[in-house]
Scaffold this motif. Structure first.
Motif, short mmCIF file in Angstrom:
data_model
loop_
_atom_site.label_atom_id
_atom_site.label_comp_id
_atom_site.label_asym_id
_atom_site.label_seq_id
_atom_site.Cartn_x
_atom_site.Cartn_y
_atom_site.Cartn_z
N PHE A 157 0.84 -1.19 0.00
CA PHE A 157 0.00 0.00 0.00
C PHE A 157 0.88 1.24 0.00
CE2 PHE A 157 0.64 -1.47 4.34
CZ PHE A 157 1.15 -0.34 4.96
N LEU A 158 0.25 2.37 -0.32
CA LEU A 158 0.91 3.67 -0.27
C LEU A 158 0.42 4.44 0.94
CD1 LEU A 158 0.56 4.68 -4.05
CD2 LEU A 158 2.54 3.64 -2.93
N HIS A 159 1.30 5.24 1.50
CA HIS A 159 0.97 6.05 2.66
C HIS A 159 0.86 7.51 2.27
CE1 HIS A 159 1.95 8.43 6.32
NE2 HIS A 159 1.08 7.61 6.86
N ASP A 160 -0.10 8.23 2.89
CA ASP A 160 -0.27 9.65 2.58
C ASP A 160 -0.78 10.35 3.83
OD1 ASP A 160 -0.34 11.99 1.18
OD2 ASP A 160 -2.00 11.43 -0.15
N ARG A 161 -0.70 11.68 3.85
CA ARG A 161 -1.29 12.51 4.90
C ARG A 161 -2.12 13.60 4.23
NH1 ARG A 161 -0.15 12.39 10.14
NH2 ARG A 161 -0.43 14.64 10.42
N LYS A 162 -3.39 13.68 4.60
CA LYS A 162 -4.31 14.64 4.02
C LYS A 162 -5.30 15.10 5.09
CE LYS A 162 -4.54 12.64 -0.66
NZ LYS A 162 -5.46 12.03 -1.65
N PRO A 163 -5.91 16.28 4.90
CA PRO A 163 -7.04 16.64 5.76
C PRO A 163 -8.19 15.67 5.56
CG PRO A 163 -6.19 18.56 4.60
CD PRO A 163 -5.53 17.36 3.98
N ILE A 164 -9.01 15.52 6.57
CA ILE A 164 -10.11 14.57 6.49
C ILE A 164 -11.07 14.92 5.36
CG2 ILE A 164 -12.21 13.83 7.71
CD1 ILE A 164 -10.59 13.68 10.25
N ALA A 165 -11.26 16.20 5.09
CA ALA A 165 -12.18 16.60 4.01
C ALA A 165 -11.77 15.99 2.69
CB ALA A 165 -12.24 18.12 3.91
N ALA A 166 -10.48 15.97 2.39
CA ALA A 166 -10.00 15.40 1.13
C ALA A 166 -10.25 13.90 1.08
CB ALA A 166 -8.51 15.71 0.95
N LEU A 167 -10.07 13.23 2.20
CA LEU A 167 -10.30 11.79 2.24
C LEU A 167 -11.78 11.46 2.12
CD1 LEU A 167 -7.73 10.97 5.02
CD2 LEU A 167 -7.58 10.26 2.64
N LEU A 168 -12.65 12.28 2.72
CA LEU A 168 -14.09 12.05 2.60
C LEU A 168 -14.55 12.21 1.16
CD1 LEU A 168 -15.30 13.96 5.79
CD2 LEU A 168 -15.27 11.47 5.45
N GLU A 169 -14.01 13.21 0.49
CA GLU A 169 -14.35 13.40 -0.93
C GLU A 169 -13.90 12.19 -1.75
OE1 GLU A 169 -13.78 14.40 -5.10
OE2 GLU A 169 -12.15 14.09 -3.66
N GLN A 170 -12.71 11.66 -1.43
CA GLN A 170 -12.20 10.49 -2.13
C GLN A 170 -13.07 9.26 -1.84
OE1 GLN A 170 -8.02 10.19 -1.46
NE2 GLN A 170 -7.68 8.62 -3.00
N LEU A 171 -13.49 9.09 -0.60
CA LEU A 171 -14.36 7.98 -0.26
C LEU A 171 -15.70 8.08 -1.00
CD1 LEU A 171 -13.83 7.56 3.59
CD2 LEU A 171 -13.31 5.86 1.83
N TRP A 172 -16.23 9.29 -1.12
CA TRP A 172 -17.49 9.47 -1.84
C TRP A 172 -17.34 9.07 -3.30
CZ3 TRP A 172 -19.47 12.01 -6.01
CH2 TRP A 172 -20.87 12.05 -6.10
N ARG A 173 -16.25 9.52 -3.93
CA ARG A 173 -16.03 9.16 -5.34
C ARG A 173 -15.85 7.65 -5.50
NH1 ARG A 173 -11.60 10.40 -7.35
NH2 ARG A 173 -10.52 11.48 -5.64
N TYR A 174 -15.06 7.04 -4.62
CA TYR A 174 -14.82 5.60 -4.72
C TYR A 174 -16.09 4.80 -4.49
CZ TYR A 174 -9.71 6.13 -4.81
OH TYR A 174 -8.42 6.42 -5.15
N ALA A 175 -17.05 5.36 -3.73
CA ALA A 175 -18.30 4.65 -3.47
C ALA A 175 -19.13 4.47 -4.75
CB ALA A 175 -19.12 5.40 -2.43
N GLN A 176 -18.79 5.22 -5.81
CA GLN A 176 -19.52 5.11 -7.08
C GLN A 176 -18.92 4.03 -7.97
OE1 GLN A 176 -22.00 7.28 -6.54
NE2 GLN A 176 -20.74 8.01 -4.81
N PHE A 177 -17.74 3.48 -7.60
CA PHE A 177 -17.05 2.50 -8.44
C PHE A 177 -17.38 1.08 -7.96
CE2 PHE A 177 -13.28 5.68 -8.87
CZ PHE A 177 -14.10 6.52 -9.59
N PRO A 178 -17.48 0.11 -8.90
CA PRO A 178 -17.74 -1.27 -8.47
C PRO A 178 -16.56 -1.91 -7.74
CG PRO A 178 -17.40 -1.15 -10.84
CD PRO A 178 -17.48 0.26 -10.36
N ASP A 179 -15.34 -1.55 -8.10
CA ASP A 179 -14.17 -2.17 -7.48
C ASP A 179 -13.06 -1.12 -7.32
OD1 ASP A 179 -12.67 -4.19 -6.37
OD2 ASP A 179 -11.85 -4.86 -8.29
#
Length: 331
Positions: free
Chosen positions: A81-103
């Motif tokens: 895996f890759l490691h990163d540091r971001k504000p939670i807002a950026a990660l929530l936006e990423q989780l929302w986008r990924y929730a639209q993908f099947p895999d």
């Protein structure tokens, strides 16, 4: 696989001193974050967005071909895996986008200090079950798996969004779980190199014995699980967005002295003893058994005021002993 024992939420205080894991259904059912999660993905993510500040937090990203498990590479030379540091807002936006993908890739915010990134959270989410001052931590992810590992602390983990499946092994199963090196692990916790969800018995034949004593439970939002120190656990996040709040704690060595970390003793003992000749190692085992592991050892031949770490301690004595130990370890 046998289910993990369960107890009513009203028994939480009694359970958190035991050395057996237990599931506490509905322990935090009234928490605002749990209620937000019940209102759908957008409301769930909006709750965390409104709670969070701009403090960067740790996150990991893994390719779905790795079985959605964050762990070692197959050749055991690194991590998958890759490691990163971001504000939670950026990660929530990423989780929302990924929730639209099947895999989508596996994404997880790990062990964020809630007091730093969500300073108003504790006032709205009281935790009377854990020792006063215990600091809660936040974990958010999509579908992902944390490999089998153990902690040196007591652990109360509360699912606050999505479903999580916990697979637990007693400490006695550690020899059958193919642990990696203590100082080279995906996190600070000692971690198994085997995949307990999809075992490869050709590579890891002793997993048969470990899985024979494993227990498992699936938790919904508001449910909690208590895990004593050294119980090995692997955690699967099962939904497009999953959330968990946990607390780790250890008892004070003496009143006012704070806790000591047994994991540090494990590291030092491994470094100092592991390469000794077998006969000397056996002798050290006998000495450790007497001084460390024999809870009923009789020290009545020593005056009570001279027993040092073999007797009762106050904070001043603990601090003096820690200083002596630091001097013994040296450079």
């Amino acid at each position: 696989m046998k289910p993990i024992a369960e107890a009513p939420a009203s028994a939480a205080h009694a359970c958190l001193t035991q050395q057996q894991p237990v599931v506490l259904r509905g322990l935090a059912a009234d928490w605002p974050c749990v209620k937000a999660a019940s209102q759908g993905l957008d409301n769930c993510l909006r709750f965390w967005l409104e709670e969070a500040n701009d403090e960067p937090v740790d996150a990991v990203l893994g390719h779905p071909r790795e079985g959605r498990q964050f762990g070692f590479t197959l050749d055991a030379t690194g991590f998958n895996f890759l490691h990163d540091r971001k504000p939670i807002a950026a990660l929530l936006e990423q989780l929302w986008r990924y929730a639209q993908f099947p895999d989508p890739p596996a994404l997880a915010l790990q062990s964020a200090e809630i007091r730093r990134c969500m300073p108003g959270f504790e006032a709205r989410h009281p935790m009377p079950w854990v020792p006063p001052g215990t600091a809660p931590r936040l974990w958010l992810s999509n579908r992902a798996t944390v490999p089998a590992h153990f902690d040196a602390s007591y652990n109360l983990a509360i699912v606050v969004a999505g479903r999580r499946r916990f697979t637990l092994f007693p400490p006695q199963a550690v020899p059958d779980l193919y642990f990696g090196p203590l100082e080279h692990a995906p996190t600070q916790a000692p971690t198994s190199m085997a995949n307990v969800q999809a075992p490869d018995f050709e590579r890891h034949p002793r997993l048969h014995a470990a899985l024979a004593v494993a227990t498992q439970a699936e938790l919904a939002p508001g449910d909690a699980i208590y895990m004593p120190p050294l119980w090995v656990h692997s955690v699967e996040s099962l939904d497009p967005v999953n959330g968990l709040v946990n607390c780790w704690w250890r008892p004070e060595t003496a009143p006012g002295a704070g806790p000591d970390n047994p994991a540090a003793a494990l590291w030092l003992a491994t470094l100092a003893l592991r390469r000794l000749p077998p006969e000397e190692l056996a002798n050290w085992r006998a000495v450790f058994e007497h001084f460390v592991f024999d809870a009923g050892a009789d020290w009545s031949h020593i005056p009570a005021e001279r027993r040092g770490m073999l007797g009762d301690l106050d904070a001043e004595a603990v601090r003096a002993l820690r200083a002596r130990i630091r001097g013994m370890v040296g450079e």
